[in-house]
Motif scaffolding. Sequence first.
Motif, PDB file in Angstrom:
ATOM      1  N   VAL A  70       0.837  -1.206   0.000  1.00  0.00           N
ATOM      2  CA  VAL A  70       0.000   0.000   0.000  1.00  0.00           C
ATOM      3  C   VAL A  70       0.866   1.249   0.000  1.00  0.00           C
ATOM      4  N   ALA A  71       1.921   1.236   0.839  1.00  0.00           N
ATOM      5  CA  ALA A  71       2.792   2.407   0.904  1.00  0.00           C
ATOM      6  C   ALA A  71       3.495   2.654  -0.424  1.00  0.00           C
ATOM      7  N   ASN A  72       4.019   1.584  -1.040  1.00  0.00           N
ATOM      8  CA  ASN A  72       4.750   1.743  -2.299  1.00  0.00           C
ATOM      9  C   ASN A  72       3.834   2.177  -3.434  1.00  0.00           C
ATOM     10  N   VAL A  73       2.660   1.537  -3.538  1.00  0.00           N
ATOM     11  CA  VAL A  73       1.729   1.904  -4.604  1.00  0.00           C
ATOM     12  C   VAL A  73       1.249   3.341  -4.423  1.00  0.00           C
ATOM     13  N   SER A  74       0.913   3.704  -3.174  1.00  0.00           N
ATOM     14  CA  SER A  74       0.459   5.072  -2.921  1.00  0.00           C
ATOM     15  C   SER A  74       1.542   6.077  -3.279  1.00  0.00           C
ATOM     16  N   HIS A  75       2.786   5.733  -2.924  1.00  0.00           N
ATOM     17  CA  HIS A  75       3.890   6.648  -3.225  1.00  0.00           C
ATOM     18  C   HIS A  75       4.085   6.767  -4.734  1.00  0.00           C
ATOM     19  N   GLU A  76       4.003   5.641  -5.440  1.00  0.00           N
ATOM     20  CA  GLU A  76       4.196   5.671  -6.888  1.00  0.00           C
ATOM     21  C   GLU A  76       3.068   6.409  -7.597  1.00  0.00           C
ATOM     22  N   LEU A  77       1.867   6.404  -7.010  1.00  0.00           N
ATOM     23  CA  LEU A  77       0.733   7.087  -7.641  1.00  0.00           C
ATOM     24  C   LEU A  77       0.816   8.600  -7.516  1.00  0.00           C
ATOM     25  N   ARG A  78       1.596   9.084  -6.546  1.00  0.00           N
ATOM     26  CA  ARG A  78       1.632  10.530  -6.324  1.00  0.00           C
ATOM     27  C   ARG A  78       2.179  11.276  -7.537  1.00  0.00           C
ATOM     28  N   THR A  79       3.227  10.732  -8.157  1.00  0.00           N
ATOM     29  CA  THR A  79       3.843  11.443  -9.291  1.00  0.00           C
ATOM     30  C   THR A  79       2.901  11.551 -10.490  1.00  0.00           C
ATOM     31  N   PRO A  80       2.327  10.441 -10.983  1.00  0.00           N
ATOM     32  CA  PRO A  80       1.400  10.606 -12.131  1.00  0.00           C
ATOM     33  C   PRO A  80       0.176  11.449 -11.777  1.00  0.00           C
ATOM     34  N   LEU A  81      -0.301  11.361 -10.559  1.00  0.00           N
ATOM     35  CA  LEU A  81      -1.450  12.178 -10.177  1.00  0.00           C
ATOM     36  C   LEU A  81      -1.074  13.655 -10.150  1.00  0.00           C
ATOM     37  N   THR A  82       0.133  13.958  -9.698  1.00  0.00           N
ATOM     38  CA  THR A  82       0.576  15.353  -9.679  1.00  0.00           C
ATOM     39  C   THR A  82       0.698  15.895 -11.098  1.00  0.00           C
ATOM     40  N   VAL A  83       1.276  15.075 -11.992  1.00  0.00           N
ATOM     41  CA  VAL A  83       1.400  15.506 -13.393  1.00  0.00           C
ATOM     42  C   VAL A  83       0.016  15.701 -14.005  1.00  0.00           C
ATOM     43  N   LEU A  84      -0.868  14.737 -13.790  1.00  0.00           N
ATOM     44  CA  LEU A  84      -2.213  14.830 -14.343  1.00  0.00           C
ATOM     45  C   LEU A  84      -2.941  16.046 -13.800  1.00  0.00           C
ATOM     46  N   SER A  85      -2.799  16.292 -12.491  1.00  0.00           N
ATOM     47  CA  SER A  85      -3.453  17.452 -11.896  1.00  0.00           C
ATOM     48  C   SER A  85      -2.913  18.749 -12.483  1.00  0.00           C
ATOM     49  N   GLY A  86      -1.602  18.781 -12.724  1.00  0.00           N
ATOM     50  CA  GLY A  86      -1.010  19.993 -13.303  1.00  0.00           C
ATOM     51  C   GLY A  86      -1.538  20.283 -14.697  1.00  0.00           C
ATOM     52  N   TYR A  87      -1.612  19.274 -15.538  1.00  0.00           N
ATOM     53  CA  TYR A  87      -2.134  19.488 -16.897  1.00  0.00           C
ATOM     54  C   TYR A  87      -3.614  19.889 -16.849  1.00  0.00           C
ATOM     55  N   LEU A  88      -4.388  19.247 -15.964  1.00  0.00           N
ATOM     56  CA  LEU A  88      -5.805  19.593 -15.880  1.00  0.00           C
ATOM     57  C   LEU A  88      -5.997  21.022 -15.402  1.00  0.00           C
ATOM     58  N   GLU A  89      -5.117  21.468 -14.492  1.00  0.00           N
ATOM     59  CA  GLU A  89      -5.213  22.856 -14.017  1.00  0.00           C
ATOM     60  C   GLU A  89      -4.893  23.829 -15.149  1.00  0.00           C
TER      61      GLU A  89
END
Length: 428
Positions: free
Chosen positions: A207-226
């Motif tokens: 859970v910790a590793n998957v959650s950590h790995e998801l932060r980067t693509p989510l941050t990129v996706l959030s940036g483009y959507l913004e």
Amino acid sequence: MRLWSRELWRLAWLVTLGTCIGWLLGAAGLGLSAGLAVCLFYHLRKLRELYLWLTLQPHDEPPAARGMWGELFDRLYRYQKSQRITQSRLRATLARIQESSEAMRDSVVMLDRHGDLEWWNSAATNMLGLQTAHDRGQHITNLLRDPSFIGYFNSRDYSEPLTLTSPIDERRILQYQITLYGDDERLVMARDITRLHRLEQMRRDFVANVSHELRTPLTVLSGYLETYSDMADQLPPRLGRSIQQMQEQTQRMQNLVNDLLLLSRLEIDQGGKDHHPLSLGPLLQSVCDDALALSHQRHTISVAVENDARLLGSEQEIRSAVSNLAFNAVRYTPPGSHITLRWKANANGDGCLDVEDNGEGIDPVHIPRLTERFYRVDKGRSTATGGTGLGLAIVKHVLLRHDAQLRIESHPGKGALFRCLFPASRLT
């Protein structure tokens, strides 16, 4: 009674016979004494036969006798026989219990009322290192010397099990459970949960590793959507609505990942390094301001500090727990509801941090499961409010790290009270 009467008649007959013979010989008193002596000799002889039978040959047939002594011998023999049968059954039952205990993979240790070792199975020898030749009669805390086990044993509160490493093999994880029975005696059960512990550790790491790995693509996706949202006036209306929905779901995913990472940190980290005395008045007021901002002034929220004692703990973790409770109250109560954040002490000197509302309340059937991850009373409504389903799980873990408990009181239509109960040792 009939036998007793016969013995009395026999005694009277001997006394009378002796007296008559003595009277004929001119010594009636001597004849009376002789009759009594014959009677006494007879009873002493039978008493000696009884003694020899019971001490030397208790399993043989009883001596032959008539009258009261014959009845006494027969009754004792029947009683002995029934006792031997009962003892045989008890020994067989005890042997079956011991055989079944020996077949168990879990350790079973029987203690007397003083906590001394009486019996244990072979699994206890393998798990705990108990040796029959040396340890029988020893106190359990002389052999299991871990301070956590000694405190658990002396507390006499065995409602929850205790998890420790094996005293003879640190690679094995054991779960202890003590049960009181009989005359204040104890039964200690120890189960090897090494495999479950490893699986739980793997789950936490995953859970910790998957959650950590998801932060980067989510941050990129959030940036483009913004970026796209800033250009909403240049996009077709239909695409603009889609981008807004994607932003909302991305934010929801980010909140979920952040909560999962926080839970993983709470589970893995032992904590205690940043604990210091906290003044809860300013902390509750700060949480109140955040809750009012989330509510958009649709609720009334008040702070009541009824105790000036400080709480020894982590400010970040306590703030997270109180914020989760306050934000849940905002999300799941209708507009116009009143929410109270309260800090007080109860009659026992324990600290009570309450979050209380007068909303719709919760059916008591859901209360035991509210702190489970992703458990929702109303799934559709919870999703609509933006909750991740991890808030109360975070609260529970924070309180465990502060030796505290979460108590929930609620009924439909009567609001809800979430009480964080801290021990007096945590107050300064």
